[in-house]
Structures are given as structure tokens and as C-alpha cells.
Design a protein around this motif. Structure first.
Motif, PDB file in Angstrom:
ATOM      1  N   HIS A   6      -9.043 102.342  18.046  1.00  0.00           N
ATOM      2  CA  HIS A   6      -9.703 101.412  17.435  1.00  0.00           C
ATOM      3  C   HIS A   6      -8.949 101.050  15.781  1.00  0.00           C
ATOM      4  O   HIS A   6     -10.020 101.645  15.019  1.00  0.00           O
ATOM      5  CB  HIS A   6     -11.103 102.040  17.520  1.00  0.00           C
ATOM      6  CG  HIS A   6     -11.667 101.742  18.650  1.00  0.00           C
ATOM      7  ND1 HIS A   6     -12.454 102.340  18.963  1.00  0.00           N
ATOM      8  CD2 HIS A   6     -11.176 101.171  20.193  1.00  0.00           C
ATOM      9  CE1 HIS A   6     -12.721 102.611  20.514  1.00  0.00           C
ATOM     10  NE2 HIS A   6     -11.590 101.604  20.884  1.00  0.00           N
ATOM     11  N   ARG A   7      -8.342  99.905  15.087  1.00  0.00           N
ATOM     12  CA  ARG A   7      -7.581  99.791  14.664  1.00  0.00           C
ATOM     13  C   ARG A   7      -8.352  98.907  13.866  1.00  0.00           C
ATOM     14  O   ARG A   7      -9.131  98.737  14.237  1.00  0.00           O
ATOM     15  CB  ARG A   7      -6.404  99.420  14.233  1.00  0.00           C
ATOM     16  CG  ARG A   7      -4.975  99.902  14.909  1.00  0.00           C
ATOM     17  CD  ARG A   7      -4.944 101.181  13.473  1.00  0.00           C
ATOM     18  NE  ARG A   7      -3.441 101.870  14.609  1.00  0.00           N
ATOM     19  CZ  ARG A   7      -2.968 102.482  14.433  1.00  0.00           C
ATOM     20  NH1 ARG A   7      -3.767 103.884  13.050  1.00  0.00           N
ATOM     21  NH2 ARG A   7      -2.363 103.466  14.464  1.00  0.00           N
ATOM     22  N   ASP A   9      -8.943  96.349  11.498  1.00  0.00           N
ATOM     23  CA  ASP A   9      -9.159  95.145  11.787  1.00  0.00           C
ATOM     24  C   ASP A   9      -9.340  94.455  13.258  1.00  0.00           C
ATOM     25  O   ASP A   9      -9.286  93.417  13.393  1.00  0.00           O
ATOM     26  CB  ASP A   9      -7.551  94.706  10.482  1.00  0.00           C
ATOM     27  CG  ASP A   9      -6.230  95.266  12.016  1.00  0.00           C
ATOM     28  OD1 ASP A   9      -6.909  95.811  13.141  1.00  0.00           O
ATOM     29  OD2 ASP A   9      -5.333  94.222  11.583  1.00  0.00           O
ATOM     30  N   THR A  10      -9.360  95.506  14.525  1.00  0.00           N
ATOM     31  CA  THR A  10     -10.019  94.938  15.929  1.00  0.00           C
ATOM     32  C   THR A  10     -11.231  95.436  16.050  1.00  0.00           C
ATOM     33  O   THR A  10     -11.620  94.822  17.288  1.00  0.00           O
ATOM     34  CB  THR A  10      -8.496  95.559  17.008  1.00  0.00           C
ATOM     35  OG1 THR A  10      -9.275  97.536  16.417  1.00  0.00           O
ATOM     36  CG2 THR A  10      -7.241  96.169  16.519  1.00  0.00           C
ATOM     37  N   ARG A  11     -11.981  95.413  14.756  1.00  0.00           N
ATOM     38  CA  ARG A  11     -13.066  95.219  15.020  1.00  0.00           C
ATOM     39  C   ARG A  11     -13.732  94.301  15.418  1.00  0.00           C
ATOM     40  O   ARG A  11     -13.542  93.663  14.797  1.00  0.00           O
ATOM     41  CB  ARG A  11     -14.254  96.953  13.700  1.00  0.00           C
ATOM     42  CG  ARG A  11     -13.142  97.277  13.692  1.00  0.00           C
ATOM     43  CD  ARG A  11     -14.614  98.737  12.637  1.00  0.00           C
ATOM     44  NE  ARG A  11     -14.239  98.509  11.761  1.00  0.00           N
ATOM     45  CZ  ARG A  11     -15.066  98.718  10.578  1.00  0.00           C
ATOM     46  NH1 ARG A  11     -15.509  99.829  10.583  1.00  0.00           N
ATOM     47  NH2 ARG A  11     -14.745  98.529   9.351  1.00  0.00           N
ATOM     48  N   CYS A  22     -19.919  95.178  11.001  1.00  0.00           N
ATOM     49  CA  CYS A  22     -18.360  96.017  11.487  1.00  0.00           C
ATOM     50  C   CYS A  22     -18.592  96.613  12.424  1.00  0.00           C
ATOM     51  O   CYS A  22     -19.547  97.336  12.777  1.00  0.00           O
ATOM     52  CB  CYS A  22     -16.585  96.434  10.809  1.00  0.00           C
ATOM     53  SG  CYS A  22     -16.416  95.282   9.443  1.00  0.00           S
ATOM     54  N   THR A  24     -17.115  99.082  15.494  1.00  0.00           N
ATOM     55  CA  THR A  24     -16.320  99.642  16.615  1.00  0.00           C
ATOM     56  C   THR A  24     -16.862  99.175  18.418  1.00  0.00           C
ATOM     57  O   THR A  24     -15.117  99.194  18.814  1.00  0.00           O
ATOM     58  CB  THR A  24     -16.406 100.765  16.261  1.00  0.00           C
ATOM     59  OG1 THR A  24     -16.214 100.776  14.714  1.00  0.00           O
ATOM     60  CG2 THR A  24     -15.151 101.983  17.380  1.00  0.00           C
ATOM     61  N   ASP A  32     -16.980  93.621  24.253  1.00  0.00           N
ATOM     62  CA  ASP A  32     -15.351  93.559  24.493  1.00  0.00           C
ATOM     63  C   ASP A  32     -15.153  94.423  25.612  1.00  0.00           C
ATOM     64  O   ASP A  32     -16.741  95.702  25.172  1.00  0.00           O
ATOM     65  CB  ASP A  32     -14.415  93.677  23.292  1.00  0.00           C
ATOM     66  CG  ASP A  32     -13.547  94.442  23.818  1.00  0.00           C
ATOM     67  OD1 ASP A  32     -13.057  94.348  25.001  1.00  0.00           O
ATOM     68  OD2 ASP A  32     -12.310  94.347  22.739  1.00  0.00           O
ATOM     69  N   ARG A  35     -14.643  98.424  24.990  1.00  0.00           N
ATOM     70  CA  ARG A  35     -14.706  98.904  24.124  1.00  0.00           C
ATOM     71  C   ARG A  35     -16.616  98.363  24.172  1.00  0.00           C
ATOM     72  O   ARG A  35     -17.261  97.984  23.225  1.00  0.00           O
ATOM     73  CB  ARG A  35     -14.571  97.896  22.572  1.00  0.00           C
ATOM     74  CG  ARG A  35     -13.267  98.391  22.199  1.00  0.00           C
ATOM     75  CD  ARG A  35     -12.489  97.193  21.386  1.00  0.00           C
ATOM     76  NE  ARG A  35     -12.615  98.140  20.256  1.00  0.00           N
ATOM     77  CZ  ARG A  35     -11.956  98.245  19.278  1.00  0.00           C
ATOM     78  NH1 ARG A  35     -10.926  97.367  19.161  1.00  0.00           N
ATOM     79  NH2 ARG A  35     -12.037  98.609  18.019  1.00  0.00           N
ATOM     80  N   ASP A 208      -9.995 103.370  10.407  1.00  0.00           N
ATOM     81  CA  ASP A 208     -10.016 103.200  11.390  1.00  0.00           C
ATOM     82  C   ASP A 208     -10.447 104.665  12.126  1.00  0.00           C
ATOM     83  O   ASP A 208     -10.836 104.974  11.617  1.00  0.00           O
ATOM     84  CB  ASP A 208      -8.010 103.732  11.969  1.00  0.00           C
ATOM     85  CG  ASP A 208      -7.269 102.438  11.386  1.00  0.00           C
ATOM     86  OD1 ASP A 208      -8.121 101.204  10.425  1.00  0.00           O
ATOM     87  OD2 ASP A 208      -6.410 102.866  10.585  1.00  0.00           O
TER      88      ASP A 208
END
Length: 239
Positions: A6-7, A9-11, A22, A24, A32, A35, A208
Motif C-alpha cells: 500500500h503506497r 499516495d494510494t491511501r 489518511c 490505509t 475499497d 482494502r 508506505d
């Protein structure tokens, strides 16, 4: 070995003025289906709250909630009589059990507070709510993983109602640290608080995260000075 990355900037992200957060894993308005959680690890929120602002009184039940201030101090007040300040360098745990109300607020009037809030699914339902808070500064060991949470009240750090172990590490550039899992049906989720590290053929940067299943141990090498949080949790129903 199975891995999920999980990068930063994808949170999921939300900005409410007084709160920048943010996620995760799926939380609040961020959803998501890929996730939802990592085993018993349900929430990993990275929150920043403006001076004097915070979360008003709200309920929780049947969840183990861990709070780790990274910068600044956080006020806490709950319905079982606890009231105080969770300081930078502390860890707090709250077993919501059969039900608890609490509030959280930035204690500082001149700076924001940044903290991680983590929810772990419990292995017991409807327990009596409980609260604990300790300083983890004296537990820190340079260039090693050091324990801050476990299932056992007599162990180092705080404890929760789940077969989970949390460790932190402060690694200098070029140093490495290894971790051996406690359960063969467990996994580890590593979150990079600061810095850059290499593990299992991957490079992870600040904020990350990586979830690892079907492993017995993991070795992490720091490319630069780094601060890490490692969480071992059940990823099957055997516990």
C-alpha cells in the motif's frame, strides 16, 4: 510468501480543515473492497489535528484501539473515568469491549498533533472496557525491533485482547533488523513512519505499508535513517 503493498499516495484521504487524515484501509467515506483489512488489523489511520480541535464524544464497542502520537500531544477523556494527555513518545490502548464513549482533542494550542490510530479486531467479545497508557521512550533500542504491545499483560508494553504483537524500530542508514513471527498462521504489516527501507525485494518510503503472509521471519534494511511500526496479527481464524 504473499505480499500486499500500500503506497502512501494510494491511501484514502480526507481534509476537513481541522482534521487531515489518511486511511490505509476502508474507513468512513473511503471504501475499497480490496482494502478492508489485513487479518485482524482493521484500521490504520494517519491523522493530523489542528491546535485545540478534536473528536467529540463518540462510542466504540468490541474493538481494540491503539493510539500512538508521532508529534504533539493528545487529550483523552472517556466514560469509564480516564482523563489525561497522551504525549509524543507514549502508546495508549483502549479495549472498547461491551461499550465505551470517549473524546480526543489536540492538547496543544500552538501546533498540530499527528498520531496513528489503529484498530484491531478482538478475540473476545463484550469484555469490560479498559484503558492503559505507557511511555515507550525507555523501551527503545537502537537498530532493533522493540516490543510495545502483546497479548500478555506481563510482557513489555501494553496488551490487548488479541494474539497480536506490535514492535517499533529506529534504524540508522545501512543498518538492518530481523523479526521472527510468533504464529505460523499470522502475518505482519510493516508501516514506514519515516525514512526508506528495503525488504522482500521491495523499496518502501515514508508512509508506505506492506502486508506479508506465509512467512516465518522478515529482515528490514534501512536505506536512510528510518522509523518503523511492525504489527503481527492473525490472518486466519485459528486464533
Amino acid at each position: 510468501m504473499k505480499k500486499t503493498i500500500h503506497r502512501n499516495d494510494t491511501r484514502g484521504h480526507a481534509a476537513h480543515g481541522w482534521l487531515d487524515t489518511c486511511h490505509t484501509f476502508s474507513f468512513a467515506n473511503y471504501y475499497d473492497p480490496e482494502r478492508l483489512q489485513f487479518g485482524a488489523l482493521r484500521v490504520l489511520n494517519d491523522d493530523s489535528v489542528q491546535p485545540g480541535m478534536g473528536f467529540g464524544k463518540h462510542p466504540h464497542d468490541n474493538m481494540e484501539i491503539i493510539t500512538i502520537p508521532l508529534f504533539g500531544d493528545l487529550e483523552h477523556k472517556d466514560s469509564i473515568g480516564n482523563e489525561g494527555v497522551i504525549k509524543e513518545g507514549d502508546v495508549q490502548v483502549m479495549s472498547a469491549g461491551k461499550g465505551i464513549f470517549h473524546s480526543e482533542k489536540n492538547h496543544n494550542r500552538d501546533k498540530e498533533v499527528k498520531f496513528l490510530q489503529i484498530w484491531v479486531l478482538p478475540n473476545k467479545q463484550d469484555v469490560e472496557p479498559r484503558y492503559d497508557q505507557i511511555s515507550i521512550r525507555e523501551l527503545s533500542v537502537p537498530n532493533q525491533f522493540y516490543q510495545i504491545l502483546s497479548p500478555n499483560s506481563e510482557d513489555q508494553g501494553v496488551w490487548i485482547h488479541q494474539y497480536a504483537w506490535f514492535f517499533m524500530a529506529d534504524l540508522e542508514a545501512g543498518k538492518s533488523a530481523s523479526y521472527k513471527l510468533n504464529g505460523d498462521h499470522h502475518g505482519v504489516y510493516l508501516f514506514v513512519i519515516e525514512g526508506q527501507v528495503k525488504l522482500v525485494g521491495e523499496v518502501l518510503n515514508k508512509r508506505d505499508g506492506i502486508g506479508l503472509r506465509e512467512i516465518e521471519s522478515v529482515t528490514v534494511e534501512a536505506s536512510e535513517d528510518s522509523c518503523l511500526l511492525l504489527m503481527e496479527v492473525p490472518v486466519s481464524k485459528k486464533d
